[in-house]
Structures are given as structure tokens and as C-alpha cells.
Design an enzyme around this catalytic site. Structure first.
Site, mmCIF file in Angstrom:
data_model
loop_
_atom_site.group_PDB
_atom_site.id
_atom_site.type_symbol
_atom_site.label_atom_id
_atom_site.label_comp_id
_atom_site.label_asym_id
_atom_site.label_seq_id
_atom_site.Cartn_x
_atom_site.Cartn_y
_atom_site.Cartn_z
ATOM 1 N NE ARG A 141 -3.634 2.068 2.819
ATOM 2 C CZ ARG A 141 -4.828 2.519 2.370
ATOM 3 N NH1 ARG A 141 -5.481 1.834 1.462
ATOM 4 N NH2 ARG A 141 -5.356 3.622 2.853
ATOM 5 C CB ILE A 171 -5.697 5.904 -1.314
ATOM 6 C CG1 ILE A 171 -5.586 4.387 -1.100
ATOM 7 C CG2 ILE A 171 -4.915 6.643 -0.254
ATOM 8 C CD1 ILE A 171 -4.139 3.857 -1.180
ATOM 9 C CB SER A 172 -10.855 3.647 0.260
ATOM 10 O OG SER A 172 -11.543 4.166 -0.850
ATOM 11 C CD GLN A 173 -11.383 3.291 7.610
ATOM 12 O OE1 GLN A 173 -12.430 3.717 7.128
ATOM 13 N NE2 GLN A 173 -11.270 2.910 8.858
#
Ligand code: SAH
Length: 225
Positions: free
Chosen positions: A39, A65-67
Site C-alpha cells: 500500500r 485512497i480509501s481506508q
């Protein structure tokens, strides 16, 4: 493969354990994929140390960018099998696409902002995901030339599920999307069986808006909601 030392491996393991497994994600394949995808290669330079934390991060152009937990939850709901063709709407950083590719899906990811599409492509290449196709365009219309899809995932907030995407879903296919208002949405999962679509809800989420013909833009200026 040569054994290389990944300084982020411990952080990734802690992310999976404390943020994802602890909140009830039980699909082993999803947990393994979240353990594998680097990530920190999908966040802007300088943000690496925040990549494995429990929140979304800015990626530029007002996008995020999502959790990690939300990525895992949506991936679990999508229930992809190796070889499934999956359409993502909202490539963003490319991270969600990388997670789906790790599960063996053939991923096409659409992005409406060309500069963001280039960021996604660059991140995916850097992380070694050469099989993911990033397509610039309005994803609310779907991508008919590669349809039907066993999975469709919308990673931006939709006022309603865009009809073209439901049409492009294969028999047995699943669609996962945040649907609702601009400030708060509900995660919904659609499944198409025997031509019928069933819908389930999976809690509140917050995403950046889905724009485009069957997104928010298509709803302004004509007095229709
Ligand atoms: N899945 C991404 C996060 C997406 S953020 C990740 O893993 O990082 C939402 C993205 O959807 C933004 O980049 C935004 O530009 C894009 N987007 C919004 N409306 C869109 C549309 N109609 N078609 C394609 N992309 C869209």
C-alpha cells in the site's frame, strides 16, 4: 522469487490484524491479499509512513485512497474468484485494483481524471501489477466492450446505482457501491440471478462523489433528482 526484505511488512500485518480481521473480515483470501499489496507504493511520496494507518489519504486532485478496512470490506462483498472479470469505477491510486488483481481477477479500472489515471498506472507499474488496465472515461456508463462482468465495484459516492452498470453485470455477478447523499452513503451489494437483482445493505460510508452522466453531474441543471 528472491527473498527481499520489505520494511513495511510488519505494518501491513498489524493493519490486517487490528483494522481488518478485528472488525470481522474473515475471508482468508481477502486477508492474504491485503497482506500482500504494498500500500505504501499507492500513496503520494512523503506519505509512506501513513499508508498503513486506519484512515483514507489524499492522492491529489481532491481525490483519496480509501481506508484499508473499507477496501477489505468492499473486496469481501465483491466475492471475486480467480479469472473473474471485474470493472472498477474510480481508479484513484490504483490500490483497490491491485487488491482485486492479487485475488486473480482480470481488472479494468476506469478513471475520469486523466492525471489521476496516470498516477494509478504509475503506481500499478511500480508495484508490478502489469495486468490491470486503466481506462480514462466516465465509468458511470460502464465499459461495454469488455462486458459482462462478474464483479463491478464503484469506489465513489453514487446518488443511485448507474443503470448501465447493472446491465453490464453477468449472470451471478455482484456489484458493490456506496450509494446515497454527497456527505454520507450506504454500502450496497447487488447480485444478479436469473435476470433478477437482489440488493443488501452493509453500513454507512463516506466517499468522494461519483460524477458523470449517471452520477452527480447528470442530476444537476434539469431540476430532476
Ligand atoms: N479506488 C481508489 C479510490 C477512488 S477515489 C483507490 O483504491 O485508490 C474515487 C475516484 O473516482 C477519483 O479518482 C475520481 O476521480 C473517480 N471518479 C469519480 N467519478 C468518476 C466517473 N464517473 N468515472 C470514473 N472515475 C470517476
Amino acid at each position: 522469487m528472491p527473498v527481499t526484505h520489505d520494511p513495511w511488512e510488519k505494518e501491513r500485518e498489524a493493519m490486517v490484524e487490528h483494522q481488518i480481521a478485528a472488525r470481522g473480515i474473515a475471508d482468508r483470501r481477502v486477508l492474504d491479499a491485503m497482506r500482500k499489496v504494498p500500500r505504501h507504493l499507492f500513496v503520494p511520496a512523503g506519505y509512506e509512513s501513513a499508508a498503513y494507518r486506519d484512515f483514507p489519504l489524499p492522492i491529489g486532485h481532491g481525490q483519496t485512497i480509501s481506508q484499508p478496512y473499507i477496501v477489505a470490506l468492499m473486496t469481501e462483498l465483491l466475492a471475486v474468484s480467480p479469472g473473474d472479470r471485474v470493472l472498477e469505477v474510480g481508479a484513484g491510486s490504483g490500490y483497490q485494483a491491485a487488491v482485486l488483481a492479487t485475488l486473480g481477477a482480470e481488472v479494468i479500472s476506469m478513471e475520469r481524471i486523466p492525471e489521476v489515471a496516470r498516477i494509478a498506472e504509475g503506481n500499478l507499474r511500480r508495484a508490478g501489477y502489469t495486468g490491470v488496465r486503466v481506462v480514462v472515461g466516465d465509468g458511470t456508463r460502464g465499459y461495454p466492450s469488455a462486458a459482462p462482468y462478474q464483479g463491478i465495484i464503484i469506489t465513489a459516492a453514487a446518488p443511485a446505482v448507474p443503470e448501465p452498470l447493472v446491465d453490464q453485470l453477468a449472470e451471478g455477478g455482484r456489484l458493490v457501491a456506496p450509494v446515497g447523499g454527497r456527505d454520507l452513503q450506504e454500502l450496497v451489494r447487488l447480485e444478479k440471478r436469473g435476470g433478477k437483482v437482489t440488493r443488501t445493505s452493509h453500513g454507512g460510508v463516506v466517499f468522494v462523489p461519483l460524477l458523470g452522466e449517471f452520477g452527480w453531474e447528470g442530476r444537476t441543471g434539469n431540476g430532476m433528482a
